[in-house]
Design an enzyme around this catalytic site. Structure first.
Site, PDB file in Angstrom:
ATOM      1  CB  THR A  89      -0.893  -0.003   1.268  1.00 27.97           C
ATOM      2  OG1 THR A  89      -1.602  -1.223   1.304  1.00 27.97           O
ATOM      3  CG2 THR A  89      -1.866   1.137   1.293  1.00 27.97           C
ATOM      4  N   GLY A 136       0.294  -2.220   5.866  1.00 30.71           N
ATOM      5  CA  GLY A 136       0.669  -3.431   6.590  1.00 30.71           C
ATOM      6  C   GLY A 136      -0.379  -4.517   6.432  1.00 30.71           C
TER       7      GLY A 136
HETATM    8  N1  GLY Z   1      -2.618  -3.109   3.756  1.00 32.35           N
HETATM    9  C1  GLY Z   1      -3.081  -3.520   2.521  1.00 32.35           C
HETATM   10  C2  GLY Z   1      -3.756  -4.813   2.506  1.00 32.35           C
HETATM   11  O1  GLY Z   1      -3.678  -5.576   3.466  1.00 32.35           O
HETATM   12  O2  GLY Z   1      -4.402  -5.077   1.541  1.00 32.35           O
END
Ligand code: GLY
Length: 319
Positions: A179, A231
């Site tokens: 992300t 995360g």
């Molecule tokens: N943090 C992005 C996901 O777990 O998709």
């Protein structure tokens, strides 16, 4: 006019390129990408532009940069496909727009903005989201254009895991790409956040992470501040990470203390790892991560700060 009642604000933007174990060969590219993203957003803020426009600009730069898991460079699901999530939220009105599991959109953040601005909904998923994109004339690309060599390398590495999403970011302390996000405070006292992601490598098709879920992957409220998380999505969702940080700030904690407390709680309660960036309504900045690295950059008072390792803080003039 100052909309949070606190007088004209000193604009601030913070961006992240994902909390994970950024490999050495991506260090320079990731750092340059985060700096370019923060610069693009601050240029808008500095000339009186809105926090919403700034976070879209910041996220677009990261989506177009192959170093990051968003837009071009998104990681692949267990079938080797791209499925992306994105969101934007306006701290003045608490309006939000998100998309999940979209497949051939060059810049999912643009589609999220249209969901917020042009529909009465907060989240559109899958085929419906792609159909809305078509109606709105949003740029689509063949999925192959979004797939990078790095995403294919990661896929080859992690598809051998029985359950990659459970093992990555958890006990195994192995971390795949993750992300991108941005939070901003504009001169008018308005706050926003935006995020975009391909999710976690080898995820099950149809899996939605924290990113497009308000209060989980992010939150924006002019009365408190804004947060963007990165995360392990399943862990972030379980502890409502973004809104926990907002709640801690409402109780009087600084952005930094709130960020650290919430991430430590996520580690303790669900053994999940990640990172956050935070801006308070008065420009207070927080950033913290429990992964080995997280690319970040922020600009305030015409100074650009950036780093990738714990406690690293490089600084240069914004020009
Ligand atoms: N943090 C992005 C996901 O777990 O998709």
């Amino acid at each position: 006019m100052a909309l949070n009642g606190a007088g004209p604000s000193n604009p601030v933007v913070i961006v992240h390129g994902g909390a994970w174990n950024v490999p050495d060969h991506l260090l320079e590219g990731s750092m340059n990408g985060a700096k370019a993203s923060a610069r693009a957003a601050y240029q808008i803020l500095k000339t009186g532009g809105s926090a919403l426009d700034a976070v879209v600009a910041a996220v677009r730069v990261l989506e177009d940069d192959v170093c990051f898991d968003a837009g071009t460079g998104s990681v692949l699901n267990s079938k080797g496909e791209v499925e992306m999530d994105a969101i934007i939220m306006d701290g003045e009105t608490l309006k939000a727009g998100g998309v999940a599991c979209v497949q051939n959109i060059k810049n999912p953040i643009d589609l999220a903005r249209l969901v917020m601005d042009e529909t009465e909904h907060v989240l559109l998923v899958g085929k419906g989201a792609n159909q809305f994109a078509e109606e709105m004339g949003v740029k689509t690309v063949p999925v192959s254009e979004l797939v990078t060599a790095e995403a294919m390398r990661e896929f080859a590495c992690y598809k051998q895991y029985g359950n990659a999403v459970e093992e990555l970011f958890g006990r195994k302390k192995d971390f795949s790409h993750d992300t991108v996000g941005a939070v901003a405070l504009d001169m008018h006292g308005n706050i926003a956040y935006g995020m975009s992601t391909g999710g976690i490598t080898a995820k099950r098709p149809g899996r939605v992470g924290d990113s497009p879920l308000v209060g989980n992957g992010g939150y924006a409220d002019n009365e408190v501040g804004a947060v963007s998380c990165t995360g392990h999505g399943e862990s972030i969702i379980k502890v409502c990470l973004a809104h926990s940080i907002i709640s801690y700030m409402e109780q009087g904690m600084t952005a930094q203390v709130a960020a650290e407390k919430a991430l430590m709680k996520m580690d303790k309660r669900v053994n999940g790892h990640g990172g956050v960036i935070v801006v308070g309504k008065n420009g207070d900045i927080g950033k913290f991560f429990t992964t080995p690295r997280m690319t970040w950059a922020w600009v305030k008072d015409n100074k650009l700060h950036y780093g990738i390792e714990d406690a690293e803080d490089n600084c240069e003039d914004f020009e």
